[in-house]
Design a protein around this motif. Structure first.
Motif, short mmCIF file in Angstrom:
data_model
loop_
_atom_site.label_atom_id
_atom_site.label_comp_id
_atom_site.label_asym_id
_atom_site.label_seq_id
_atom_site.Cartn_x
_atom_site.Cartn_y
_atom_site.Cartn_z
N LEU A 12 -76.34 -12.53 23.97
CA LEU A 12 -75.37 -11.57 24.51
C LEU A 12 -76.16 -10.30 24.77
O LEU A 12 -76.73 -9.73 23.83
CB LEU A 12 -74.28 -11.24 23.48
N SER A 13 -76.20 -9.87 26.01
CA SER A 13 -76.93 -8.61 26.24
C SER A 13 -75.93 -7.49 26.53
O SER A 13 -74.76 -7.75 26.83
CB SER A 13 -77.92 -8.78 27.38
N ASN A 14 -76.42 -6.30 26.39
CA ASN A 14 -75.66 -5.04 26.54
C ASN A 14 -74.80 -4.71 25.31
O ASN A 14 -74.76 -3.57 24.87
CB ASN A 14 -74.77 -5.01 27.79
N LEU A 15 -74.08 -5.71 24.79
CA LEU A 15 -73.15 -5.45 23.67
C LEU A 15 -72.26 -4.24 23.97
O LEU A 15 -72.21 -3.29 23.18
CB LEU A 15 -73.92 -5.27 22.35
N GLY A 18 -74.51 -0.78 25.30
CA GLY A 18 -75.98 -0.72 25.34
C GLY A 18 -76.59 -1.38 26.55
O GLY A 18 -77.49 -2.23 26.43
N PHE A 19 -76.16 -0.96 27.74
CA PHE A 19 -76.66 -1.57 28.98
C PHE A 19 -78.19 -1.58 29.01
O PHE A 19 -78.83 -0.52 28.89
CB PHE A 19 -76.11 -0.79 30.19
N ASP A 20 -78.75 -2.76 29.13
CA ASP A 20 -80.20 -3.00 29.24
C ASP A 20 -81.01 -2.70 27.99
O ASP A 20 -82.23 -2.83 28.01
CB ASP A 20 -80.82 -2.20 30.42
N ARG A 135 -86.28 -6.07 35.71
CA ARG A 135 -87.10 -6.34 34.54
C ARG A 135 -86.42 -5.87 33.25
O ARG A 135 -87.00 -5.11 32.48
CB ARG A 135 -88.48 -5.68 34.70
N HIS A 136 -85.20 -6.33 33.03
CA HIS A 136 -84.54 -5.96 31.77
C HIS A 136 -84.93 -6.97 30.68
O HIS A 136 -85.05 -8.16 30.94
CB HIS A 136 -83.01 -5.92 31.95
N MET A 137 -85.11 -6.46 29.47
CA MET A 137 -85.61 -7.31 28.37
C MET A 137 -84.53 -7.66 27.36
O MET A 137 -84.83 -8.20 26.30
CB MET A 137 -86.67 -6.54 27.58
N ASP A 138 -83.29 -7.26 27.63
CA ASP A 138 -82.28 -7.40 26.58
C ASP A 138 -81.79 -8.83 26.36
O ASP A 138 -81.01 -9.08 25.45
CB ASP A 138 -81.10 -6.42 26.79
N ASN A 139 -82.26 -9.78 27.17
CA ASN A 139 -82.06 -11.20 26.85
C ASN A 139 -83.33 -11.84 26.30
O ASN A 139 -83.28 -12.52 25.28
CB ASN A 139 -81.59 -11.98 28.09
N VAL A 140 -84.46 -11.61 26.96
CA VAL A 140 -85.68 -12.31 26.51
C VAL A 140 -86.11 -11.85 25.11
O VAL A 140 -86.56 -12.67 24.30
CB VAL A 140 -86.87 -12.23 27.50
N LYS A 179 -73.77 -13.18 40.31
CA LYS A 179 -75.23 -13.02 40.33
C LYS A 179 -75.59 -11.69 39.67
O LYS A 179 -75.02 -10.65 40.00
CB LYS A 179 -75.74 -13.02 41.77
N THR A 180 -76.56 -11.74 38.76
CA THR A 180 -76.97 -10.52 38.07
C THR A 180 -77.41 -9.46 39.08
O THR A 180 -77.09 -8.28 38.93
CB THR A 180 -78.13 -10.83 37.09
N SER A 181 -78.14 -9.91 40.11
CA SER A 181 -78.63 -8.93 41.09
C SER A 181 -77.45 -8.18 41.73
O SER A 181 -77.48 -6.95 41.86
CB SER A 181 -79.48 -9.61 42.16
N VAL A 230 -66.72 -0.86 36.15
CA VAL A 230 -67.14 -1.35 37.47
C VAL A 230 -67.19 -2.88 37.50
O VAL A 230 -66.59 -3.53 38.35
CB VAL A 230 -68.55 -0.78 37.82
N ARG A 231 -67.89 -3.46 36.52
CA ARG A 231 -68.10 -4.91 36.56
C ARG A 231 -66.85 -5.72 36.21
O ARG A 231 -66.74 -6.88 36.61
CB ARG A 231 -69.23 -5.29 35.60
N SER A 232 -65.95 -5.13 35.45
CA SER A 232 -64.77 -5.91 35.02
C SER A 232 -63.94 -6.35 36.23
O SER A 232 -63.23 -7.35 36.17
CB SER A 232 -63.92 -5.11 34.05
N SER A 256 -70.28 -10.21 28.64
CA SER A 256 -71.59 -10.62 28.13
C SER A 256 -72.62 -10.48 29.25
O SER A 256 -72.48 -11.12 30.30
CB SER A 256 -71.51 -12.08 27.66
N GLY A 257 -73.60 -9.64 29.05
CA GLY A 257 -74.60 -9.41 30.10
C GLY A 257 -73.93 -8.94 31.37
O GLY A 257 -73.05 -8.06 31.34
N SER A 258 -74.30 -9.57 32.48
CA SER A 258 -73.69 -9.17 33.75
C SER A 258 -72.47 -10.02 34.08
O SER A 258 -71.96 -9.99 35.18
CB SER A 258 -74.74 -9.25 34.86
N GLY A 259 -72.00 -10.83 33.10
CA GLY A 259 -70.82 -11.64 33.29
C GLY A 259 -71.14 -12.95 33.99
O GLY A 259 -72.30 -13.19 34.35
#
Ligand code: HSE
Length: 308
Positions: A12-15, A18-20, A135-140, A179-181, A230-232, A256-259
């Protein structure tokens, strides 16, 4: 050692706030990846799942990360990779990170662990960047390290691994693709100071709550005033799903992340199960098929299952 099989967790990224910069490994879902040495140069990729991902190693996330590893080590031979994805691509549950992280951790083990965790995160980032265009690292990082991870500075690879809070997670994945992008393109470039103050107060609160296992503080801090509004809009029924989850006893949660997956934290497993059912019911009423998981934070990142 000739061959190794690993499990690679969803994240789960961002939580929420905590974006990114924040991510958490979860116990389910996870991918299974087998990496074997081949006594010749090159990489072969085979998928034994139904997602139709490219098997050309130059176009496959795992292939790109593994190629970067071969270059970094100046390794003269290659690898055969078999991937069984259980984390659906485009779910917002760190599917691309699981491929990229799983394959580099497995190959590093096969070669006797020549690389540091920072090297592994950097290599996994190569595949992740190809998949998401950023290049976000919050998943890897949590996928490799396990636990909850703060990315304090991605350029300097300053990542801080935190222990997990003692809570349960409901994840509901509506079967639509975001798409995350695209989910990044629509975000605001500038943020009013007032909102920024609120956001970093919540990030501080969330991290303090996680470190102290203070569930009440975590609950108060799961607020995102910048990204979620915005993303919701990309997730049908988002507000109702979230409200139903809160009414069913969830502490809080969001995208979760970018949905499009949504997650909710709860204090116990029974509540998390009820929360997942309530969330699923809203999506089903809207004719949006979905899949749900009731899980926990995982203290483990990529784990070796067997080697020979
Ligand atoms: N932090 C990234 C984002 C995660 O929200 O765009 C994408 O999985």
């Amino acid at each position: 050692m000739q061959s190794i099989k690993v499990s690679s967790p969803g994240t789960l990224s961002n939580l929420c706030c905590g974006f990114d910069i924040l991510g958490m490994a979860v116990e389910a879902p996870f991918d299974i990846i087998q990496v074997s040495k081949r006594n010749a140069p090159g990489i072969s990729i085979k998928h034994i799942d139904t997602f139709g991902l490219p098997e050309d190693s130059a176009k496959n996330i795992a292939g790109v990360s593994l190629m970067a590893m071969i270059d970094m080590l100046d390794y003269k031979e290659g690898f055969d990779v078999v991937i069984e994805k259980k984390i659906k691509p485009g779910s917002g549950l760190g599917s691309s990170a699981a491929s990229a992280a799983g394959v580099v951790v497995a190959a590093n083990e096969l070669l006797g662990n020549p690389l540091s965790y920072k090297d592994l995160i950097a290599l996994a980032m190569e595949g992740e960047a190809m998949a998401s265009g950023s290049r976000h690292m919050d998943n890897v990082a949590p996928c490799i390290l396990g636990g909850t991870v703060l990315i304090r500075d991605s350029a300097q690879m300053d990542v801080v691994r935190l222990n997990n809070p003692d809570l349960h997670i409901s994840i509901v994945h509506p079967q639509i693709e975001i798409k995350t992008s695209y989910a990044r393109e629509i975000l605001p470039v500038d943020i009013p100071l007032k909102k920024a103050v609120s956001q970093w107060a919540n990030v501080g609160g969330l991290i303090s709550g996680i470190c102290m296992n203070d569930l009440k503080l975590i609950e108060r801090s799961l607020v995102d005033v910048i990204i979620e509004p915005v993303r919701s809009k990309l997730i049908p029924g988002f507000n109702e799903v979230k409200q139903r989850a809160l009414d069913a006893g969830a502490m809080g949660g969001g995208i979760s992340g970018s949905g499009p997956s949504m997650f909710m934290f709860s204090q116990d497993e029974h509540t998390a199960t009820c929360v997942a059912k309530e969330m699923q019911m809203v999506f089903e009423r809207l004719n949006v098929e979905c899949k749900s998981y009731v899980t926990k934070p995982s203290s483990m990142g990529v784990q070796v299952l067997e080697s020979k």
